[in-house]
Design a protein around this motif. Structure first.
Motif, mmCIF file in Angstrom:
data_model
loop_
_atom_site.group_PDB
_atom_site.id
_atom_site.type_symbol
_atom_site.label_atom_id
_atom_site.label_comp_id
_atom_site.label_asym_id
_atom_site.label_seq_id
_atom_site.Cartn_x
_atom_site.Cartn_y
_atom_site.Cartn_z
ATOM 1 N N ARG A 168 51.840 -16.149 -6.757
ATOM 2 C CA ARG A 168 51.419 -15.091 -5.869
ATOM 3 C C ARG A 168 50.285 -14.576 -6.271
ATOM 4 N N ARG A 169 50.559 -14.100 -7.532
ATOM 5 C CA ARG A 169 49.337 -13.500 -8.288
ATOM 6 C C ARG A 169 47.728 -14.237 -8.187
ATOM 7 N N ALA A 170 48.101 -15.552 -8.241
ATOM 8 C CA ALA A 170 46.952 -16.603 -8.231
ATOM 9 C C ALA A 170 46.212 -16.499 -6.796
ATOM 10 N N LEU A 171 47.127 -16.472 -5.864
ATOM 11 C CA LEU A 171 46.541 -16.294 -4.660
ATOM 12 C C LEU A 171 45.979 -15.101 -4.302
ATOM 13 N N VAL A 172 46.726 -14.013 -4.704
ATOM 14 C CA VAL A 172 45.748 -12.792 -4.491
ATOM 15 C C VAL A 172 44.368 -12.561 -5.122
ATOM 16 N N ILE A 173 44.291 -13.064 -6.427
ATOM 17 C CA ILE A 173 43.122 -12.992 -7.207
ATOM 18 C C ILE A 173 42.231 -13.987 -6.247
ATOM 19 N N PHE A 174 42.513 -15.138 -5.833
ATOM 20 C CA PHE A 174 41.771 -16.231 -5.305
ATOM 21 C C PHE A 174 41.486 -15.359 -3.814
ATOM 22 N N SER A 175 41.917 -14.844 -3.418
ATOM 23 C CA SER A 175 41.726 -14.094 -1.812
ATOM 24 C C SER A 175 40.917 -13.013 -2.126
ATOM 25 N N ASP A 176 40.747 -12.270 -3.287
ATOM 26 C CA ASP A 176 40.088 -11.130 -3.524
ATOM 27 C C ASP A 176 38.613 -11.575 -4.039
ATOM 28 N N VAL A 177 38.692 -12.754 -4.868
ATOM 29 C CA VAL A 177 37.277 -13.489 -5.288
ATOM 30 C C VAL A 177 36.671 -13.588 -4.165
ATOM 31 N N LEU A 178 37.071 -14.300 -3.035
ATOM 32 C CA LEU A 178 36.680 -14.733 -2.014
ATOM 33 C C LEU A 178 35.848 -13.572 -1.063
ATOM 34 N N VAL A 179 36.618 -12.452 -0.858
ATOM 35 C CA VAL A 179 36.306 -11.458 -0.280
ATOM 36 C C VAL A 179 34.927 -10.704 -1.090
ATOM 37 N N LEU A 180 34.889 -10.763 -2.286
ATOM 38 C CA LEU A 180 34.074 -10.262 -3.222
ATOM 39 C C LEU A 180 32.625 -11.337 -2.973
ATOM 40 N N LEU A 181 32.756 -12.550 -3.005
ATOM 41 C CA LEU A 181 31.741 -13.446 -2.533
ATOM 42 C C LEU A 181 31.169 -13.194 -1.135
ATOM 43 N N PHE A 182 32.080 -13.141 -0.290
ATOM 44 C CA PHE A 182 31.742 -12.768 1.050
ATOM 45 C C PHE A 182 30.785 -11.486 1.082
#
Ligand code: NA
Ligand code: NA
Lengths: 433, 317, 162
Positions: C88-102
């Motif tokens: 779950r933590r990995a997914l949250v980090i993935f999602s937050d990195v994606l938003v950051l790149l966006f």
């Protein structure tokens, strides 16, 4: 250009990101961006995405959305909900399972004032469900009734679902859509009441005490200013006195004045209402912005035509195609919220609907009806979540009780799909279609 | 995919694809002319150049598509001529009132070599114009008030296209300009948000004639549409292929003129007989012309480029 | 460090939500004023629509940045919820990195790109520069970048920053 590949990239990435828990708006943008990158260089891609995100919300008619959200929040806090509940109890209080019927009627009345199913579920269900538990109602039952009837407000005008649809469908009359929503919305409420009636009868649920005439008059007078808002806003919009957007502004003004008179909103609450409304508006408008980037990508790659050709090639029978569209929308509705679903699927289905000769007003109602069902179903259903949150019941416990309501409402959806008169009779009689 | 990026490399098997976005339906007279242009280009280039059309405004409004063209996202578009003024001030000219006395004069000027040269002169501004399509003469129409003199416009709220020249003109005539998208006009007329609008006669049969019962033939402006291509795409064409596009454009314009006249005649017929619209022919055009005369001078003073185009018009009348 | 981030987060929240609320009030007042001028003054205001259209863009991006800062954007979380904590933590980090790149590439870079390209454009009625209208997306993008960095610190340290 390879449309199939575009479809796979666009929807593939979108759904993967969706299920991984990436914010829906960001998922929409990233899948659109990836698809555009197959055809255009990077700097042009980010340019076009940003341009469409800006222009997607730059529409005067979309102002109705934040305004109806604001009006709904004022009502929710402004003592208006309580007066509507008392009035609803007065009308349906003698039917077995009185409080459940009060919940349904309350949701319909609240829905006739606000465009938000979630606000209705919270304001009306939130007040009635604890009372129902005291009366010995099964909490799963009262929660299911609240869930099954809260979305009526998405069909009964004013409703921002129709405003979003009209802005994408290219100027379908908002007045006509508003009028078309009444009968299906009221029928949805009646279906919930009928099922609740049989359940309540079987379990010997109580009726409320007869209200003395004097109190009845007082309760009615008390609710009258709130009910008058329906006449002012809808009458003004349909009567051509103001646009739907201006109607939303009038609703805000009216609710604010009413709350001031009821002295139910203090400064602190007012600030909270404003901040909440602004935030909700921002989230929804951002979704609209993202979706309009996706619509551009779909138009640029020719996806809507390709999908509609594919559906049309399955069958040339109008009834089969309509059924197919409903199935797709019901599935979509299980995990997408109303606004993104409406934004993404309107451009895809519009060519089919047009070629079937279906009235675009009726299709708007069918689309919205599907989305109403979507708010009640897992895994993602805003009304389901809010209602279960209020009654503090796990979703699994409510679902079994909810099934008959959903099944009955799906049957109603099919009737609305195949019998145009259910939605079109009223606007036709008023010369709007 | 979008094929080769230079027309020199294009073959019938692997053509160069040029994207063209516009906001008309493909059944509109001008939409048909654009399709005809695309067909002719394909024919003249032996299938080496393909024009891919995105009609109905699916890629965006005129302004948005212009921005997209400047950014290189789309190659071509059709816009109302004054819309180009953002990029070349000379195009303000086409929004000015009473530049032409009649249609013959308009066609004579627009088909002149001087105008062709002006059309091709804006390479440094990011675009060149391949041809124009007439959009007829625009007049005021109102819900219930015939317009014969500028005084009749006093206090009326009139919808105009979202362009500075148009709001300026209505103000000078004494009306209140309301800029709004064409799609909102019908509801605005019905609800009394506006009292009238201005357009050519086809607007009456495209819905507005149901609400507006007076079309006052003051013919204040003749605003052509122009078909433009981005400079970068233009320069990726060989000189021979540039000629092919120009020839196809010119031929489509000639056919469009014939089709347009027929369309207008039919529109007037339908408006009169089926919608009960009264056409006011005894408009005091001179009074309108006088009231707006200073506008041309003001624009010339403000934009030297406008003066140049006005000179072209005067020289070729 | 965490205290500083808490301060920044609260500051951004207060700033953005206040601006968004002010825009919402302004739009409400303008639309009511529009009806008022039409029926009561019988002289309709012509400037309201243009301003409201631009304010809608502004409230959209400001509201979006606020919602990133407070993690309120709509998302489908039931898959995440079913996972083991590490996944779950990995997914949250993935999602937050994606938003950051966006936020970096689309909102800020794309937004600046768009605002610069529109520098010659002005609204027809009030002459408002188009670049100014388009400027809100990159500005909101900067706030989103800060918010996402804080979100990521939260993800990695497991300390809630409120
Ligand atoms: Na409603
Ligand atoms: Na659902």
């Amino acid at each position: 250009m390879n449309i199939l590949l575009s479809v796979i990239v666009l929807f593939g990435i979108f759904f993967v990101l969706l299920f991984l828990g990436v914010p829906i708006s960001v998922g929409i943008v990233i899948s659109s961006l990836a698809t555009t990158l197959m055809n255009l260089p990077w700097d042009q891609v980010i340019f076009i995405i940003m341009q469409k995100m800006n222009s997607g919300v730059e529409s005067f008619s979309l102002l109705a959305i934040p305004l109806f959200i604001l009006a709904g929040n004022i009502m929710n806090n402004g003592g208006i909900a309580r007066r509507l509940i008392n009035f609803a109890k007065l009308i349906v209080g003698r039917i077995p399972g009185a409080l459940a019927h009060t919940n349904v009627l309350g949701n319909m009345l609240f829905g006739a004032l606000s465009g938000s199913a979630v606000a209705a579920a919270a304001a009306i269900g939130g007040t009635l469900n604890p009372m129902e538990e005291e009366e010995g109602y099964d909490p799963a039952f009262s929660t299911a009734v609240n869930i099954a009837s809260a979305p009526t407000g998405l069909l009964i005008p004013p409703t921002s679902a129709f405003i979003v649809y009209s802005s994408i469908a290219g100027g379908v009359s908002i007045s006509a859509l508003f009028m078309a929503g009444y009968v299906p919305g009221i029928l949805m409420g009646l279906v919930a009441m009928v099922i609740a009636f049989f359940y309540a009868k079987k379990h010997n649920y109580s009726v409320t005490e007869k209200v003395p005439m004097k109190d009845a008059i007082r309760i009615t007078l008390d609710a009258l200013p709130s009910l008058l808002l329906i006449v002012i806003v809808i009458g003004g919009i349909v009567g051509g006195i103001f646009t739907a957007t201006e109607g939303a502004g009038i609703a805000v003004l009216y609710c604010a004045i009413l709350s001031l008179i009821y002295r139910s909103v203090d400064f602190k609450t007012l600030m909270k209402i404003l901040l909440d409304s602004a935030n909700t508006s921002g989230i929804i408008l951002f979704l609209i912005a993202a979706s309009s980037a996706m619509s551009w990508v779909m138009a640029y790659t020719g996806i809507p035509n390709a999908i509609s050709n594919a559906i049309m090639s399955v069958s040339d029978n109008k009834y089969v195609i309509l059924l197919l569209m409903n199935v797709v929308l019901l599935i979509v509705g299980t995990f997408l919220d109303i606004t993104p679903a409406c934004l993404i699927f309107t451009p895809i289905f519009l060519p089919i609907v047009t070629s079937l000769g279906m009235n675009l007003v009726q299709f708007g109602v069918v689309l919205t009806f599907n989305m109403c069902l979507g708010t009640m179903t897992p895994p993602v259903g805003s009304v389901l979540f809010v209602s279960c949150g209020i009654s503090k019941l796990p979703i699994e416990k409510v679902i079994r009780t909810l099934i008959p309501y959903v099944v009955a409402e799906i049957i109603l959806l099919l009737l609305v799909t195949y019998i145009p008169a259910i939605s079109l009779a009223l606007p036709t009689a008023m010369g709007l279609v | 995919d979008y094929g080769v990026t230079n027309s020199a490399d294009a073959t019938a098997e692997n053509p160069m694809v040029i994207t063209l976005a516009h906001n008309l339906s493909d059944t509109h007279v001008t939409g048909i002319a654009i399709q005809e242009f695309a067909d002719k280009v394909k024919e003249l280039s032996d299938g080496r150049i393909e024009i891919r059309i995105f009609p109905n405004g699916t890629l965006g409004s005129e302004t948005e598509v212009m921005e997209q063209l400047m950014a290189g996202v789309v190659d071509m578009t059709k816009v109302s001529a004054p819309g180009m003024a953002t990029y070349n001030a000379g195009y303000h000219t086409f929004g000015l009132p009473y530049l032409f006395e009649n249609e013959e004069q308009f066609y004579k000027v627009m088909d002149s070599q001087d105008m062709q040269d002006f059309f091709l002169s804006s390479e440094d501004d990011g675009f060149v114009t391949l041809t124009y399509y007439t959009s007829g003469a625009r007049s005021f129409y109102t819900v219930d008030k015939p317009i014969r003199t500028p005084e009749d416009l006093k206090g009326l709220k009139l919808r105009v296209q979202d362009m500075k020249s148009q709001t300026d003109m209505v103000k000078m005539l004494g009306g209140t300009p309301v800029a709004m998208a064409l799609g909102d006009v019908y509801t605005a007329l019905e609800t009394g948000i506006i009292d009238g609008s201005e357009n050519n006669e086809t607007a009456m049969v495209l819905g507005h004639g149901e609400v507006c019962k007076y079309y006052s033939v003051d013919q204040h402006s003749m605003i052509p549409d122009v078909m433009v291509i981005s400079t970068s795409t233009w320069n990726s064409l060989t000189p021979e292929d540039q000629q092919i596009l120009l020839q196809a454009a010119k031929e489509s314009t000639a056919d469009h003129i014939v089709a347009w006249d027929k369309e207008i005649d039919e529109a007037i017929e339908t408006a009169k007989n089926e919608l009960g619209v009264t056409f006011i022919e005894d408009v005091d055009k001179e009074a309108f012309q006088e009231a707006t005369a200073s506008m041309v001078d003001d624009y010339c003073a403000q934009y030297p480029e406008v003066q140049e185009v006005v000179d072209i018009i005067e020289a070729n009348k | 460090m965490i205290e500083l981030m808490t301060k920044i987060r609260r500051g951004i929240n207060a700033l953005l939500s206040t601006i968004a609320a002010i825009i919402l009030i302004t739009m409400s007042v303008l639309v009511i004023y529009q009806v008022f001028t039409r029926y009561v003054l019988n002289n309709p205001a012509d400037f309201t629509e243009e301003i409201i259209r631009y304010l809608l863009i502004w409230i959209c991006f400001i509201g979006a940045a606020y919602a990133f800062n407070s993690r309120q954007h709509m998302a489908l979380l039931f898959v995440q919820a079913k996972m083991k904590p590490a996944a779950r933590r990995a997914l949250v980090i993935f999602s937050d990195v994606l938003v950051l790149l966006f936020a970096i590439f689309v909102m800020v870079m794309g937004g600046i790109n768009l605002a610069v390209s529109a520098r010659q454009e002005f609204s027809s009625l009030l002459g408002i520069p188009r670049s100014l209208v388009y400027a809100m997306a990159p500005i909101a993008g900067v706030f989103t970048i800060v918010a996402q960095i804080i979100n990521l610190v939260e993800d990695f340290t497991g300390i809630e920053i409120k």
